[in-house]
Design a protein around this motif. Structure first.
Motif, PDB file in Angstrom:
ATOM      1  N   TRP A 288       3.315  53.937  27.977  1.00  0.00           N
ATOM      2  CA  TRP A 288       3.308  53.542  26.554  1.00  0.00           C
ATOM      3  C   TRP A 288       2.297  52.430  26.315  1.00  0.00           C
ATOM      4  O   TRP A 288       1.766  52.288  25.212  1.00  0.00           O
ATOM      5  CB  TRP A 288       4.701  53.076  26.121  1.00  0.00           C
ATOM      6  CG  TRP A 288       5.734  54.169  26.140  1.00  0.00           C
ATOM      7  CD1 TRP A 288       6.890  54.174  26.849  1.00  0.00           C
ATOM      8  CD2 TRP A 288       5.721  55.407  25.401  1.00  0.00           C
ATOM      9  NE1 TRP A 288       7.601  55.336  26.630  1.00  0.00           N
ATOM     10  CE2 TRP A 288       6.902  56.110  25.740  1.00  0.00           C
ATOM     11  CE3 TRP A 288       4.826  56.004  24.510  1.00  0.00           C
ATOM     12  CZ2 TRP A 288       7.206  57.366  25.219  1.00  0.00           C
ATOM     13  CZ3 TRP A 288       5.132  57.259  23.986  1.00  0.00           C
ATOM     14  CH2 TRP A 288       6.306  57.917  24.341  1.00  0.00           C
TER      15      TRP A 288
ATOM     16  N   PRO B 187       3.990  51.940  20.385  1.00  0.00           N
ATOM     17  CA  PRO B 187       5.213  51.151  20.220  1.00  0.00           C
ATOM     18  C   PRO B 187       5.300  50.413  18.882  1.00  0.00           C
ATOM     19  O   PRO B 187       6.362  49.926  18.519  1.00  0.00           O
ATOM     20  CB  PRO B 187       5.145  50.171  21.406  1.00  0.00           C
ATOM     21  CG  PRO B 187       4.345  50.901  22.433  1.00  0.00           C
ATOM     22  CD  PRO B 187       3.302  51.644  21.640  1.00  0.00           C
ATOM     23  N   ARG B 188       4.216  50.352  18.112  1.00  0.00           N
ATOM     24  CA  ARG B 188       4.317  49.754  16.768  1.00  0.00           C
ATOM     25  C   ARG B 188       4.891  50.744  15.758  1.00  0.00           C
ATOM     26  O   ARG B 188       5.303  50.381  14.664  1.00  0.00           O
ATOM     27  CB  ARG B 188       2.951  49.240  16.308  1.00  0.00           C
ATOM     28  CG  ARG B 188       2.645  47.892  16.963  1.00  0.00           C
ATOM     29  CD  ARG B 188       1.326  47.316  16.567  1.00  0.00           C
ATOM     30  NE  ARG B 188       1.090  47.221  15.125  1.00  0.00           N
ATOM     31  CZ  ARG B 188      -0.111  47.017  14.603  1.00  0.00           C
ATOM     32  NH1 ARG B 188      -1.156  46.889  15.375  1.00  0.00           N
ATOM     33  NH2 ARG B 188      -0.259  46.942  13.306  1.00  0.00           N
TER      34      ARG B 188
ATOM     35  N   LEU C 258       7.258  53.334  16.851  1.00  0.00           N
ATOM     36  CA  LEU C 258       8.540  53.883  17.313  1.00  0.00           C
ATOM     37  C   LEU C 258       9.294  52.849  18.151  1.00  0.00           C
ATOM     38  O   LEU C 258       8.675  52.099  18.911  1.00  0.00           O
ATOM     39  CB  LEU C 258       8.279  55.138  18.168  1.00  0.00           C
ATOM     40  CG  LEU C 258       7.587  56.300  17.453  1.00  0.00           C
ATOM     41  CD1 LEU C 258       7.069  57.321  18.453  1.00  0.00           C
ATOM     42  CD2 LEU C 258       8.530  56.967  16.474  1.00  0.00           C
ATOM     43  N   SER C 259      10.633  52.860  18.017  1.00  0.00           N
ATOM     44  CA  SER C 259      11.455  51.899  18.774  1.00  0.00           C
ATOM     45  C   SER C 259      11.522  52.302  20.241  1.00  0.00           C
ATOM     46  O   SER C 259      11.240  53.460  20.592  1.00  0.00           O
ATOM     47  CB  SER C 259      12.869  51.879  18.212  1.00  0.00           C
ATOM     48  OG  SER C 259      13.494  53.104  18.532  1.00  0.00           O
ATOM     49  N   ARG C 260      11.934  51.397  21.100  1.00  0.00           N
ATOM     50  CA  ARG C 260      12.062  51.694  22.524  1.00  0.00           C
ATOM     51  C   ARG C 260      13.054  52.844  22.731  1.00  0.00           C
ATOM     52  O   ARG C 260      12.852  53.715  23.559  1.00  0.00           O
ATOM     53  CB  ARG C 260      12.520  50.423  23.265  1.00  0.00           C
ATOM     54  CG  ARG C 260      12.694  50.591  24.762  1.00  0.00           C
ATOM     55  CD  ARG C 260      11.339  50.851  25.435  1.00  0.00           C
ATOM     56  NE  ARG C 260      11.508  51.562  26.684  1.00  0.00           N
ATOM     57  CZ  ARG C 260      10.819  51.325  27.798  1.00  0.00           C
ATOM     58  NH1 ARG C 260       9.883  50.415  27.818  1.00  0.00           N
ATOM     59  NH2 ARG C 260      11.023  52.018  28.876  1.00  0.00           N
ATOM     60  N   GLY C 261      14.131  52.838  21.936  1.00  0.00           N
ATOM     61  CA  GLY C 261      15.131  53.915  22.042  1.00  0.00           C
ATOM     62  C   GLY C 261      14.497  55.272  21.779  1.00  0.00           C
ATOM     63  O   GLY C 261      14.733  56.238  22.522  1.00  0.00           O
ATOM     64  N   GLU C 262      13.673  55.353  20.738  1.00  0.00           N
ATOM     65  CA  GLU C 262      13.018  56.631  20.412  1.00  0.00           C
ATOM     66  C   GLU C 262      12.031  57.042  21.503  1.00  0.00           C
ATOM     67  O   GLU C 262      11.921  58.218  21.856  1.00  0.00           O
ATOM     68  CB  GLU C 262      12.278  56.510  19.086  1.00  0.00           C
ATOM     69  CG  GLU C 262      13.193  56.658  17.878  1.00  0.00           C
ATOM     70  CD  GLU C 262      12.396  56.665  16.585  1.00  0.00           C
ATOM     71  OE1 GLU C 262      12.316  57.711  15.936  1.00  0.00           O
ATOM     72  OE2 GLU C 262      11.847  55.596  16.261  1.00  0.00           O
TER      73      GLU C 262
ATOM     74  N   ASP D 104      12.254  56.315  24.652  1.00  0.00           N
ATOM     75  CA  ASP D 104      13.025  56.789  25.817  1.00  0.00           C
ATOM     76  C   ASP D 104      13.520  58.218  25.605  1.00  0.00           C
ATOM     77  O   ASP D 104      13.522  59.034  26.534  1.00  0.00           O
ATOM     78  CB  ASP D 104      14.209  55.850  26.097  1.00  0.00           C
ATOM     79  CG  ASP D 104      13.740  54.527  26.669  1.00  0.00           C
ATOM     80  OD1 ASP D 104      12.562  54.437  27.095  1.00  0.00           O
ATOM     81  OD2 ASP D 104      14.545  53.569  26.678  1.00  0.00           O
TER      82      ASP D 104
END
Ligand code: NAD
Length: 304
Positions: free
Chosen positions: A184, A195-196, A198-202, A204
Protein backbone atom coordinates in the motif's frame (compact mmCIF):
# COMPACT_ATOMS: atom_id res chain seq x y z
CA UNK A 1 9.95 -10.92 -39.06
CA UNK A 2 8.93 -14.32 -37.82
CA UNK A 3 7.43 -14.07 -34.32
CA UNK A 4 6.77 -17.65 -33.37
CA UNK A 5 5.17 -18.51 -30.02
CA UNK A 6 5.04 -22.09 -28.76
CA UNK A 7 2.48 -23.04 -26.12
CA UNK A 8 3.25 -26.22 -24.16
CA UNK A 9 0.12 -27.33 -22.33
CA UNK A 10 -3.08 -26.69 -24.28
CA UNK A 11 -5.58 -26.91 -21.46
CA UNK A 12 -7.73 -24.12 -20.05
CA UNK A 13 -4.86 -21.69 -19.49
CA UNK A 14 -2.91 -22.39 -22.70
CA UNK A 15 -6.02 -22.07 -24.85
CA UNK A 16 -7.27 -18.92 -23.10
CA UNK A 17 -3.87 -17.42 -23.88
CA UNK A 18 -4.08 -18.52 -27.52
CA UNK A 19 -7.65 -17.23 -27.86
CA UNK A 20 -6.74 -13.86 -26.34
CA UNK A 21 -3.69 -13.50 -28.59
CA UNK A 22 -5.50 -14.15 -31.84
CA UNK A 23 -8.24 -11.69 -30.89
CA UNK A 24 -5.81 -8.83 -30.31
CA UNK A 25 -3.55 -6.85 -32.60
CA UNK A 26 -0.30 -8.69 -32.11
CA UNK A 27 3.07 -9.14 -33.77
CA UNK A 28 2.75 -12.92 -33.29
CA UNK A 29 2.97 -14.56 -36.72
CA UNK A 30 2.99 -18.25 -35.78
CA UNK A 31 1.30 -20.03 -32.91
CA UNK A 32 2.40 -23.61 -32.25
CA UNK A 33 0.46 -25.91 -29.92
CA UNK A 34 2.11 -28.79 -28.03
CA UNK A 35 0.41 -31.11 -25.53
CA UNK A 36 0.59 -34.80 -24.63
CA UNK A 37 -3.08 -35.01 -25.51
CA UNK A 38 -2.61 -34.93 -29.30
CA UNK A 39 -6.26 -35.37 -30.20
CA UNK A 40 -7.39 -32.44 -28.10
CA UNK A 41 -4.58 -30.27 -29.48
CA UNK A 42 -5.57 -31.07 -33.07
CA UNK A 43 -9.14 -30.07 -32.24
CA UNK A 44 -7.98 -26.85 -30.57
CA UNK A 45 -5.88 -25.87 -33.61
CA UNK A 46 -8.82 -26.53 -35.94
CA UNK A 47 -11.22 -24.56 -33.77
CA UNK A 48 -8.91 -21.52 -33.54
CA UNK A 49 -8.07 -21.64 -37.27
CA UNK A 50 -11.77 -21.53 -38.15
CA UNK A 51 -12.09 -18.13 -36.46
CA UNK A 52 -9.10 -16.55 -38.20
CA UNK A 53 -11.28 -14.86 -40.83
CA UNK A 54 -12.38 -12.53 -38.02
CA UNK A 55 -9.03 -12.02 -36.28
CA UNK A 56 -7.41 -8.55 -36.36
CA UNK A 57 -3.91 -9.88 -37.15
CA UNK A 58 -2.63 -12.45 -39.63
CA UNK A 59 -1.41 -15.51 -37.78
CA UNK A 60 -0.66 -19.16 -38.57
CA UNK A 61 -1.76 -21.78 -36.04
CA UNK A 62 -0.82 -25.46 -36.01
CA UNK A 63 0.02 -28.44 -33.82
CA UNK A 64 3.77 -28.85 -33.44
CA UNK A 65 6.51 -30.64 -31.56
CA UNK A 66 9.59 -29.59 -29.61
CA UNK A 67 11.64 -29.03 -32.81
CA UNK A 68 9.39 -26.02 -33.36
CA UNK A 69 10.96 -24.28 -30.36
CA UNK A 70 14.29 -23.86 -32.22
CA UNK A 71 13.34 -20.53 -33.83
CA UNK A 72 10.59 -19.44 -31.41
CA UNK A 73 10.66 -16.06 -29.67
CA UNK A 74 8.72 -17.30 -26.66
CA UNK A 75 7.93 -20.75 -25.28
CA UNK A 76 5.05 -20.50 -22.84
CA UNK A 77 4.71 -23.32 -20.33
CA UNK A 78 1.13 -23.94 -19.16
CA UNK A 79 1.37 -27.73 -18.85
CA UNK A 80 0.67 -29.60 -15.67
CA UNK A 81 -1.83 -30.20 -12.95
CA UNK A 82 -4.03 -27.42 -11.61
CA UNK A 83 -5.55 -26.95 -8.17
CA UNK A 84 -8.50 -29.00 -6.99
CA UNK A 85 -10.93 -27.16 -4.71
CA UNK A 86 -9.24 -26.69 -1.32
CA UNK A 87 -5.80 -27.61 -2.71
CA UNK A 88 -3.11 -24.92 -2.42
CA UNK A 89 -0.80 -24.01 -5.30
CA UNK A 90 2.10 -25.38 -3.27
CA UNK A 91 0.45 -28.83 -3.17
CA UNK A 92 1.11 -29.17 -6.93
CA UNK A 93 4.84 -28.77 -6.79
CA UNK A 94 6.21 -32.33 -7.04
CA UNK A 95 3.70 -33.36 -9.73
CA UNK A 96 4.53 -30.35 -11.87
CA UNK A 97 8.28 -30.55 -11.27
CA UNK A 98 8.24 -34.12 -12.65
CA UNK A 99 6.32 -32.92 -15.73
CA UNK A 100 8.60 -29.88 -16.24
CA UNK A 101 11.87 -31.80 -16.11
CA UNK A 102 11.17 -33.48 -19.45
CA UNK A 103 9.50 -30.50 -21.08
CA UNK A 104 12.22 -27.94 -20.31
CA UNK A 105 14.96 -30.35 -21.42
CA UNK A 106 13.14 -31.00 -24.72
CA UNK A 107 12.75 -27.26 -25.35
CA UNK A 108 16.46 -26.64 -24.67
CA UNK A 109 17.51 -29.61 -26.84
CA UNK A 110 15.70 -28.02 -29.80
CA UNK A 111 18.27 -25.17 -29.77
CA UNK A 112 15.73 -22.67 -28.42
CA UNK A 113 17.27 -19.23 -27.76
CA UNK A 114 14.19 -17.18 -26.84
CA UNK A 115 12.31 -16.43 -23.62
CA UNK A 116 10.56 -18.88 -21.33
CA UNK A 117 7.22 -17.59 -20.01
CA UNK A 118 5.75 -19.75 -17.25
CA UNK A 119 2.18 -19.91 -15.92
CA UNK A 120 2.10 -23.39 -14.33
CA UNK A 121 1.67 -23.37 -10.54
CA UNK A 122 3.22 -22.97 -8.11
CA UNK A 123 4.50 -20.43 -10.58
CA UNK A 124 7.42 -18.95 -8.62
CA UNK A 125 8.82 -22.41 -8.02
CA UNK A 126 8.16 -23.75 -11.53
CA UNK A 127 9.89 -20.64 -12.93
CA UNK A 128 12.89 -21.24 -10.66
CA UNK A 129 13.13 -24.85 -11.80
CA UNK A 130 12.85 -23.80 -15.45
CA UNK A 131 15.78 -21.42 -14.84
CA UNK A 132 17.81 -24.18 -13.16
CA UNK A 133 17.00 -27.00 -15.61
CA UNK A 134 17.45 -24.85 -18.73
CA UNK A 135 20.69 -23.15 -17.65
CA UNK A 136 19.32 -20.00 -19.36
CA UNK A 137 20.24 -16.53 -18.05
CA UNK A 138 17.67 -15.44 -15.44
CA UNK A 139 16.59 -12.51 -17.66
CA UNK A 140 15.22 -15.02 -20.20
CA UNK A 141 13.04 -16.95 -17.76
CA UNK A 142 9.92 -15.13 -16.55
CA UNK A 143 6.94 -16.36 -14.53
CA UNK A 144 3.55 -14.66 -14.48
CA UNK A 145 4.08 -14.15 -10.72
CA UNK A 146 1.58 -11.79 -9.13
CA UNK A 147 0.65 -10.01 -12.37
CA UNK A 148 -2.87 -11.48 -12.24
CA UNK A 149 -3.21 -10.73 -8.51
CA UNK A 150 -2.13 -7.14 -9.16
CA UNK A 151 -4.79 -6.89 -11.90
CA UNK A 152 -7.37 -8.29 -9.45
CA UNK A 153 -6.42 -5.62 -6.90
CA UNK A 154 -6.68 -2.85 -9.49
CA UNK A 155 -10.11 -4.16 -10.50
CA UNK A 156 -11.38 -4.18 -6.90
CA UNK A 157 -10.15 -0.64 -6.19
CA UNK A 158 -11.53 0.56 -9.50
CA UNK A 159 -14.96 -0.88 -8.66
CA UNK A 160 -14.93 0.65 -5.18
CA UNK A 161 -13.79 4.14 -6.27
CA UNK A 162 -15.49 4.17 -9.69
CA UNK A 163 -12.21 5.13 -11.35
CA UNK A 164 -10.76 3.36 -14.39
CA UNK A 165 -8.42 0.53 -13.34
CA UNK A 166 -5.83 1.97 -15.76
CA UNK A 167 -5.45 4.88 -13.30
CA UNK A 168 -5.02 2.57 -10.30
CA UNK A 169 -1.34 1.92 -9.61
CA UNK A 170 -0.13 -0.57 -7.07
CA UNK A 171 1.42 -3.96 -6.67
CA UNK A 172 0.74 -7.33 -5.16
CA UNK A 173 4.16 -8.67 -4.26
CA UNK A 174 5.73 -11.94 -3.16
CA UNK A 175 4.62 -15.51 -3.74
CA UNK A 176 1.72 -16.07 -6.17
CA UNK A 177 -0.10 -17.79 -3.33
CA UNK A 178 -1.41 -17.41 0.16
CA UNK A 179 1.48 -15.24 1.44
CA UNK A 180 1.21 -12.59 -1.32
CA UNK A 181 0.56 -9.03 -0.09
CA UNK A 182 -0.12 -5.51 -1.42
CA UNK A 183 2.42 -2.76 -1.01
CA UNK A 184 0.00 0.00 0.00
CA UNK A 185 2.93 2.35 0.61
CA UNK A 186 3.65 2.19 -3.14
CA UNK A 187 0.09 2.47 -4.44
CA UNK A 188 -1.83 5.39 -5.85
CA UNK A 189 -4.94 6.52 -7.69
CA UNK A 190 -3.54 8.84 -10.32
CA UNK A 191 -0.77 10.44 -8.29
CA UNK A 192 -2.57 10.32 -4.90
CA UNK A 193 -1.76 7.59 -2.34
CA UNK A 194 -4.51 4.96 -2.04
CA UNK A 195 -4.61 5.00 1.80
CA UNK A 196 -5.96 8.56 1.48
CA UNK A 197 -9.07 7.16 -0.24
CA UNK A 198 -9.70 3.97 1.75
CA UNK A 199 -9.54 2.99 5.44
CA UNK A 200 -7.16 0.31 6.70
CA UNK A 201 -10.18 -1.96 7.27
CA UNK A 202 -11.21 -1.64 3.62
CA UNK A 203 -7.66 -2.22 2.43
CA UNK A 204 -7.46 -5.43 4.52
CA UNK A 205 -10.73 -6.71 3.05
CA UNK A 206 -9.36 -6.11 -0.46
CA UNK A 207 -6.17 -7.98 0.39
CA UNK A 208 -8.23 -10.98 1.55
CA UNK A 209 -10.38 -10.84 -1.60
CA UNK A 210 -7.32 -10.88 -3.86
CA UNK A 211 -5.75 -13.78 -1.94
CA UNK A 212 -8.91 -15.87 -2.03
CA UNK A 213 -9.99 -14.97 -5.60
CA UNK A 214 -8.55 -18.09 -7.26
CA UNK A 215 -10.11 -20.46 -4.68
CA UNK A 216 -13.46 -18.69 -5.07
CA UNK A 217 -13.38 -19.09 -8.86
CA UNK A 218 -12.20 -22.72 -8.62
CA UNK A 219 -15.06 -23.49 -6.23
CA UNK A 220 -17.55 -21.83 -8.57
CA UNK A 221 -16.37 -23.09 -12.00
CA UNK A 222 -13.53 -25.55 -11.48
CA UNK A 223 -10.55 -23.52 -12.71
CA UNK A 224 -9.34 -20.00 -13.50
CA UNK A 225 -8.13 -19.25 -17.01
CA UNK A 226 -9.44 -16.13 -18.79
CA UNK A 227 -7.59 -13.71 -16.50
CA UNK A 228 -4.28 -15.55 -16.75
CA UNK A 229 -4.76 -15.94 -20.53
CA UNK A 230 -5.02 -12.15 -20.77
CA UNK A 231 -1.94 -11.72 -18.58
CA UNK A 232 0.08 -14.02 -20.87
CA UNK A 233 -1.10 -12.21 -24.00
CA UNK A 234 -0.27 -8.82 -22.43
CA UNK A 235 3.24 -10.01 -21.49
CA UNK A 236 3.76 -11.48 -24.96
CA UNK A 237 2.85 -8.22 -26.65
CA UNK A 238 5.03 -6.23 -24.20
CA UNK A 239 7.97 -8.48 -25.14
CA UNK A 240 7.43 -8.45 -28.91
CA UNK A 241 6.84 -4.66 -28.90
CA UNK A 242 9.95 -4.13 -26.72
CA UNK A 243 7.82 -1.98 -24.41
CA UNK A 244 9.94 -1.85 -21.25
CA UNK A 245 6.68 -1.99 -19.28
CA UNK A 246 6.42 -2.82 -15.59
CA UNK A 247 4.71 -6.01 -14.40
CA UNK A 248 4.83 -7.89 -11.11
CA UNK A 249 6.12 -11.00 -12.85
CA UNK A 250 8.05 -13.67 -11.04
CA UNK A 251 11.64 -12.61 -11.66
CA UNK A 252 14.97 -13.73 -10.30
CA UNK A 253 16.12 -12.40 -6.95
CA UNK A 254 19.87 -12.89 -6.88
CA UNK A 255 20.29 -12.21 -3.14
CA UNK A 256 18.01 -15.10 -2.19
CA UNK A 257 18.44 -17.31 -5.29
CA UNK A 258 14.71 -17.57 -5.96
CA UNK A 259 11.96 -16.29 -8.24
CA UNK A 260 9.32 -14.04 -6.66
CA UNK A 261 6.67 -11.51 -7.70
CA UNK A 262 8.29 -8.08 -7.91
CA UNK A 263 7.81 -5.06 -10.22
CA UNK A 264 10.05 -5.86 -13.15
CA UNK A 265 10.72 -4.06 -16.44
CA UNK A 266 9.96 -6.31 -19.42
CA UNK A 267 11.19 -5.76 -22.97
CA UNK A 268 12.30 -7.72 -26.01
CA UNK A 269 15.25 -9.34 -24.23
CA UNK A 270 13.13 -10.32 -21.23
CA UNK A 271 13.91 -8.77 -17.85
CA UNK A 272 15.65 -5.46 -18.50
CA UNK A 273 15.46 -4.03 -14.96
CA UNK A 274 13.69 -3.84 -11.63
CA UNK A 275 11.73 -1.01 -10.00
CA UNK A 276 13.66 0.14 -6.91
CA UNK A 277 10.78 -0.04 -4.39
CA UNK A 278 11.07 1.18 -0.83
CA UNK A 279 8.99 -1.12 1.36
CA UNK A 280 7.90 -0.19 4.88
CA UNK A 281 8.73 -2.52 7.80
CA UNK A 282 5.45 -4.47 7.60
CA UNK A 283 5.89 -5.00 3.84
CA UNK A 284 9.53 -6.04 4.24
CA UNK A 285 8.46 -8.67 6.76
CA UNK A 286 5.72 -9.92 4.43
CA UNK A 287 8.19 -10.12 1.52
CA UNK A 288 10.70 -12.07 3.61
CA UNK A 289 7.94 -14.43 4.75
CA UNK A 290 6.93 -15.10 1.12
CA UNK A 291 10.56 -15.69 0.17
CA UNK A 292 10.96 -18.12 3.08
CA UNK A 293 7.88 -20.12 1.98
CA UNK A 294 9.15 -20.32 -1.61
CA UNK A 295 12.61 -21.43 -0.45
CA UNK A 296 11.19 -24.08 1.89
CA UNK A 297 8.99 -25.48 -0.86
CA UNK A 298 11.90 -25.64 -3.31
CA UNK A 299 13.94 -27.57 -0.74
CA UNK A 300 11.18 -30.20 -0.37
CA UNK A 301 11.14 -31.11 -4.08
CA UNK A 302 12.79 -34.38 -4.97
CA UNK A 303 14.92 -33.36 -7.97
CA UNK A 304 16.03 -36.91 -8.90
P1 NAD B 1 -5.49 -28.13 -17.66
O1 NAD B 1 -5.55 -29.44 -16.96
O2 NAD B 1 -6.70 -27.60 -18.32
O3 NAD B 1 -4.33 -28.17 -18.76
C1 NAD B 1 -3.07 -28.70 -18.52
C2 NAD B 1 -2.60 -29.31 -19.82
O4 NAD B 1 -1.26 -29.76 -19.64
C3 NAD B 1 -3.42 -30.50 -20.28
O5 NAD B 1 -3.93 -30.27 -21.60
C4 NAD B 1 -2.43 -31.67 -20.26
O6 NAD B 1 -2.66 -32.63 -21.26
C5 NAD B 1 -1.11 -30.93 -20.45
N1 NAD B 1 0.05 -31.69 -20.03
C6 NAD B 1 0.22 -32.44 -18.92
N2 NAD B 1 1.43 -33.01 -18.92
C7 NAD B 1 2.04 -32.62 -20.06
C8 NAD B 1 3.31 -32.89 -20.65
N3 NAD B 1 4.20 -33.67 -20.04
N4 NAD B 1 3.59 -32.32 -21.83
C9 NAD B 1 2.71 -31.54 -22.48
N5 NAD B 1 1.49 -31.25 -21.97
C10 NAD B 1 1.15 -31.79 -20.79
O7 NAD B 1 -4.92 -27.08 -16.58
P2 NAD B 1 -5.05 -25.50 -16.69
O8 NAD B 1 -6.30 -25.05 -16.02
O9 NAD B 1 -4.77 -25.08 -18.08
O10 NAD B 1 -3.86 -25.05 -15.73
C11 NAD B 1 -2.51 -25.21 -16.15
C12 NAD B 1 -1.59 -24.65 -15.07
O11 NAD B 1 -1.73 -23.24 -14.97
C13 NAD B 1 -1.89 -25.21 -13.66
O12 NAD B 1 -0.69 -25.48 -12.97
C14 NAD B 1 -2.62 -24.05 -13.00
O13 NAD B 1 -2.54 -24.08 -11.58
C15 NAD B 1 -1.87 -22.88 -13.59
N6 NAD B 1 -2.53 -21.57 -13.47
C16 NAD B 1 -1.70 -20.52 -13.21
C17 NAD B 1 -2.23 -19.25 -13.04
C18 NAD B 1 -1.27 -18.12 -12.72
O14 NAD B 1 -1.67 -17.01 -12.31
N7 NAD B 1 0.02 -18.31 -12.94
C19 NAD B 1 -3.61 -19.04 -13.14
C20 NAD B 1 -4.42 -20.14 -13.44
C21 NAD B 1 -3.87 -21.41 -13.59
Amino acid sequence: MNNKIVIVGCGNVGMSYAYTLINQRTKVTDLILIDINQDKTRGEAMDLNHGLAFAPSKIKIRVGDYNDCADAQIVCLCAGANQAPGESRLDLVQKNYDIFKGIVQSVVNSGFKGLFLIATNPVDIMTYFTFKISGFPSSKVIGTGTTLDTARLRFLISERLKINSKNIHGYILGEHGDSEFPSWSNSSVGAVEIPRFLSRGELDIMTDKVRSAAQEIIKAKGATYYGIGMVLARLTNAILDDENSIFTVSSYNQNSDLYIGYPTIIGKSGVVGYVPLTLNDEEKKAFDNSARIIKETISKVNQE
